[in-house]
Design an enzyme around this catalytic site. Structure first.
Site, short mmCIF file in Angstrom:
data_model
loop_
_atom_site.label_atom_id
_atom_site.label_comp_id
_atom_site.label_asym_id
_atom_site.label_seq_id
_atom_site.Cartn_x
_atom_site.Cartn_y
_atom_site.Cartn_z
N GLU A 127 0.84 -1.20 0.00
CA GLU A 127 0.00 0.00 0.00
C GLU A 127 0.89 1.26 0.00
OE1 GLU A 127 -2.29 0.38 3.58
OE2 GLU A 127 -3.59 1.95 2.75
N LYS B 123 -9.34 2.68 -2.28
CA LYS B 123 -9.57 2.09 -0.96
C LYS B 123 -10.89 2.58 -0.37
CE LYS B 123 -7.09 1.40 3.44
NZ LYS B 123 -5.84 1.73 4.17
N CYS C 112 -5.51 -3.09 2.58
CA CYS C 112 -5.34 -3.04 4.04
C CYS C 112 -6.66 -3.11 4.82
CB CYS C 112 -4.53 -1.79 4.42
SG CYS C 112 -3.52 -2.03 5.91
N SER D 206 0.89 -2.31 7.15
CA SER D 206 0.39 -2.70 8.46
C SER D 206 1.54 -2.66 9.46
CB SER D 206 -0.20 -4.12 8.36
OG SER D 206 -0.61 -4.58 9.62
N LYS E 70 0.50 -8.21 16.41
CA LYS E 70 0.08 -8.01 15.04
C LYS E 70 0.40 -9.17 14.10
CE LYS E 70 -2.07 -4.33 13.31
NZ LYS E 70 -1.25 -3.24 12.84
N GLY F 190 23.73 9.14 26.41
CA GLY F 190 24.29 9.27 27.75
C GLY F 190 24.33 7.89 28.41
N LEU F 191 25.49 7.51 28.93
CA LEU F 191 25.62 6.20 29.58
C LEU F 191 25.63 6.42 31.09
CD1 LEU F 191 28.21 3.79 27.92
CD2 LEU F 191 25.72 3.69 27.90
N SER F 192 24.56 5.99 31.74
CA SER F 192 24.45 6.25 33.17
C SER F 192 24.95 5.09 34.02
CB SER F 192 22.98 6.48 33.52
OG SER F 192 22.26 5.29 33.24
N GLY G 134 22.96 2.48 34.04
CA GLY G 134 21.68 1.80 34.28
C GLY G 134 21.26 0.93 33.11
N ASP H 228 18.49 1.02 31.24
CA ASP H 228 17.89 1.69 30.08
C ASP H 228 18.98 2.08 29.08
OD1 ASP H 228 15.91 1.57 32.00
OD2 ASP H 228 15.07 3.53 31.51
N THR I 212 17.19 7.82 26.38
CA THR I 212 17.18 6.46 26.92
C THR I 212 15.93 6.13 27.74
OG1 THR I 212 18.40 7.24 28.85
CG2 THR I 212 19.71 6.37 27.02
#
Lengths: 599, 599
Positions: A41, A117, A154, A181, A187, A312-314, A316, A318, A419
């Site tokens: 589509e 459509k 669709c 889609s 899904k 940024g690397l903390s 943690g 995330d 992050t």
């Protein structure tokens, strides 16, 4: 009938590049001697195309591209998703619309006509009702040699009484369906089930072709399908990657043709043995989610001209997962992690950040925060810089980190990745916080509890996220200024509220604590203003914060009285736990005052 | 028929406070012995209500409020805008919807029934098609004593062949119309014209009741109307303020009733002499725009719990007008201007900022920027802090200003106003720039050229914006790093692109320089990503940047080839003038390479 399927990736708006990819697929389909080539589509314009179609020049350009492709078309009947200018039409409101989503049918150097459509999804992330006119001929049929085919786009096939039903009742022996889609975690399974139902219900094979690639918040996951007339899947395409394949399928027996039919050509199709099934098992849900995060991040970066990223690397989880996704998406040597330890940061955090960088294989730099924050604080008016201004300093630190990261990203031409995760986005308290500052937030739709599962999944392939990062308590749980339920509970509340529309009573009925639920729901709605201004990320759930959800900024639900509204804490910046007591005061029987502890 | 009209202000989501305001209007309508009381569309839930209606608890609460109001209703027939749960219905897509926008008809302690809105606007800022099911009975009629009335909600009357036509053909003698129609600069005039046409076409009087007040980006400007059966306006309500009034009007002669009719009550209406016309002239467009900016800013602040605001005072016209709007909205003594002069700022700028503060009457503070920026720069990695990093420092200064302003706003509980205008938003280059950081941006939809007119308009009432501020050249025109056409040209291009959908060829045909137009259009589309994350502001034009416009972030229009896409400059941060040459290269005849000077 030999059907060629081209599961392509494209770029929204870049009509001529997309047209070249279609032309390439048309050459391939001629080489493999297909009868029909089906493309996704809106393959020419990209999906979702949004308000681009309000620009007449854009629609004219798409129509020019269809003519260019028609000129190149040969004996293969090609079904190309695009937009068509149509006579002005009214439907659900008083506005005329004059563009439709269409499938142009090309053959023998000619544009033979277009299917328009009919059903235009207008919910969640979909907004087709905004700009498009619905097609008015759901039963349109196409005679291709000795076969009668229907085309449905669709959403057309998601109703149990739509175009496929009209077409097969009118004489269609096969259904060709271009789709765009987008992925969310249920899904792929749902789509297979759907295509199978449509085929069974109508007694015709279904050729379901999906788009692939990331576009803004959406990831189209491919996974095109061919289903025979009994509803059995006989061929699947790749997930999360471009793919092309050919299937020789058995169309349904000829039926009485009662629907409106256009003749594409009259050459009888060559009879060929039906292809043996080739079915690739879907990978598990966690793996699909990981692939969606990687593809969404990669395409956002590359399609916007970035070949590298910084974050940024903390120390943690995330940041560690974001780093791993970025490395999978762009290559570890195109990713830079920057640690910005503050005066109060624990030395172990810096070591953890370093370990993450080493383990994922990305570059690493350290930029101490100390002097910058002190200087900022001393620049403030006296009463703010004094020690009494305790509320300001942590926020100043976070903002200063954002400024430093933005400067590094800008100077080096890198995509700045935020992050933050979905749990934190639910209750985000500042648009300037470090976690939500950036160009793209891969984990935006991932609840914190999912992150641990994703980390273990990634580690199962290859040790990537260090064990001590996985083990540690999370920052938000340690902060004194935010009174949060445990993530395991927060994530359940967020999911039920967003995905099921559940309210306080529904959750209390299942044993959740009323005050906790209420507090979380109030927070979610009141920080809409901040959340709206956070960077986009990859949608992986049925209802993401973002374009899926359109909530008012000024929102008095559960305030009940004007004096309460006037005491609003201002976008959650100064959210007090007492707000939890405000609501439903006239329905006390359903809202017990819990002891604040989750069950 | 004596009609009472209550043009109310409300808060989205705050059902019970809104219900109390409706109840108060009902008491008033009983006192003035009205036959009918008409209130605005969705007066109970607020407008636009967005995805709140996806929460079952919310819809249930609205229905509970209708019952509460019905209990209180007396002899006055009250028409209350709300939402109704309805049987699941499909329409333009495959999704069932089970909530409709409705007008509940209350009388004699009973809820007599509800009219369900048929036409659901889904364009520009409107998204009713997303969540609402359309009503299926456009010709519904209501017998009120000896009069037959029709009810049509907002967009229902904007079609020339909609519910009003069905209702009057079916027997309606008067048309009652609850509305929530937001302001833009040609709306008030258009609305009067519309109501008049509907009355004339159907030969019935029209009672048009509008909402008033600011909600997020929208300002509902009131201006309710009563039009007689010949199309003459016989009564107008206040603009930009709450209002209540009563009109005795002549309904049309009784007609054969062929439409579906529900009886509300059977008491004959008292005969009264028709009211003499009371028509307030609309103020001119500039004055309306000023009032919209003030009301939008006031309601955003107050409805979100802020009684005061702070803004950065640069000495430029944008900040001066923002200060004047804030002072008109909240009172000058609730507004604080903060000047943050940088090392390279000219001393005259600081003096101008001081003069603006004194002239508008707001508070003033000065926070020198110098030390903070120096410290930030020295915290960066060596190669960034060196003088070679020329691109970074101006951006660092802007970001540092934002951080300082945010800290002051947070600490003092003030709404932070961003001062950016529409011309700059069209080509905004960083989400962290000072002009676009804040909670609310009053001038977001005001082009720079309009600001000078607004300043002179405000000065005509009372000297407010100092003459030297009005006279000076603007910052963006002086910046070396941005190659901009003059605002007079930029604003024309932005307006034609947004409001008319005009493209390069249309503008070139009118004598504009092709390269300039193209450069501006490319910039507008490529910075969508940044713009999406800027704070909301007051919509005053037919098409504002914001919820009106939904554009893709990744957008390859006018890129034409993949290698060009990969060379994208990344959200305009590093936009090069050369990008202007990329487009339409295969249609050279229509895009002459101009000399870069606007005509």
């Amino acid at each position: 009938m030999r059907v060629a399927i081209a599961q392509l990736c494209n770029v929204v708006g870049d009509i001529w590049d997309n047209a070249e990819r279609v032309a390439d697929a048309m050459d391939w389909a001629e080489r493999v001697e297909a009868d029909v080539l089906v493309l996704p589509e809106l393959v020419l314009t990209g999906y979702p195309v949004g308000d681009l179609v309000l620009h007449r020049e854009f629609v004219a350009e798409a129509q020019e591209a269809v003519r260019w492709l028609a000129d190149r078309s040969g004996s293969v009947v090609t079904v190309v998703g695009t937009v068509s200018a149509v006579p002005p039409r009214r439907s659900w409101d008083s506005l005329d619309r004059s563009v439709s989503i269409s499938a142009a049918v090309l053959a023998d150097g000619q544009h033979r006509g277009s299917y328009l459509k009919v059903l235009l999804p207008t919910h969640g992330t979909f907004d087709e009702g905004k700009n498009f006119a619905p097609g008015g001929e759901p039963g349109a049929l196409w005679r291709i040699g000795d076969v009668v085919a229907g085309i449905s786009i669709c959403d057309d096939i998601w109703s149990a009484d739509g175009p496929p039903e009209a077409q097969s009742a009118g004489g269609a022996q096969v259904l060709l369906s271009p789709n765009a889609s987008p992925y969310h975690r249920t899904k792929p399974e749902g789509r297979e089930e759907l295509a199978s139902q449509v085929a069974r219900r109508n007694g015709v094979p279904v050729v379901y072709v999906n788009l692939v690639g990331g576009q803004d918040e959406l990831v189209f996951d491919g996974g095109s399908l061919v289903v025979d007339a009994t509803g059995s899947i006989i061929r699947t395409g790749a997930a999360f990657a471009e793919d092309r394949f050919v299937v020789d399928l058995a169309v349904a027996e000829p039926r009485a043709v009662t629907g409106p039919v256009r003749t594409v050509h009259t050459r009888p199709l060559r009879s060929r043995p039906v292809s043996a099934p080739v079915i690739v098992d879907r990978s598990d849900e966690l793996d699909q989610t990981w692939q969606a995060l990687v593809l969404g991040t990669r395409d956002f970066a590359l399609k916007n001209g970035f070949s590298g990223a910084v974050l940024g690397l903390s120390g943690g989880i995330d940041a560690a997962i974001t780093a791993a996704i970025a490395a999978d998406a762009l290559g570890a040597d195109h990713v830079l992690g920057v640690a910005i330890p503050g005066p109060a940061s624990e030395p172990s955090e810096l070591l953890d950040a370093q370990e993450v960088a080493a383990s994922v294989g990305i570059g690493f730099e350290c930029v101490p925060l100390g002097r910058a924050v002190g200087a900022l604080a001393s620049a403030l008016p006296v009463e703010l810089s004094s020690e009494a201004a305790t509320g300001v300093l942590p926020s100043l630190e976070a903002q200063t980190r954002s400024v430093l990261l933005s400067a590094i990203a800008e100077q080096r031409g890198l995509l700045l990745l935020a992050t933050g995760n979905k749990s934190e986005l639910a209750i985000v308290t500042s648009v300037l916080e470090c976690d939500v500052v950036g160009d793209f937030a891969p984990l935006r739709d991932c609840p914190k509890t999912l992150l641990y599962r994703l980390a273990r999944h990634r580690n199962a392939r290859e040790a990537t996220i260090p064990a001590n990062v996985l083990a540690k308590q999370t920052t938000a749980q340690r902060r004194d200024d935010v009174d949060l339920p445990p993530y395991a509970l927060l994530d359940v509340i967020v999911q039920r509220y967003l995905e099921l529309g559940d309210g306080v009573e529904d959750m209390v009925a299942d044993g959740l604590d009323a005050a906790t639920v209420l507090d979380v729901l109030i927070r979610i709605d009141r920080v809409e203003f901040i959340r709206r201004r956070t960077p986009p990320g990859v949608k992986i759930s049925p209802r993401a914060f973002g374009t899926d959800r359109r909530m008012p900024i000024t929102n008095g639900w559960r305030a009940h009285r004007r004096e309460d509204v006037e005491a609003w804490p201002g976008y959650g910046l100064r959210l007090e736990p007492e707000t939890a007591g405000v609501v439903l005061e006239d329905r006390p029987s359903t809202v017990a005052t819990g002891d604040g502890e989750p069950p």
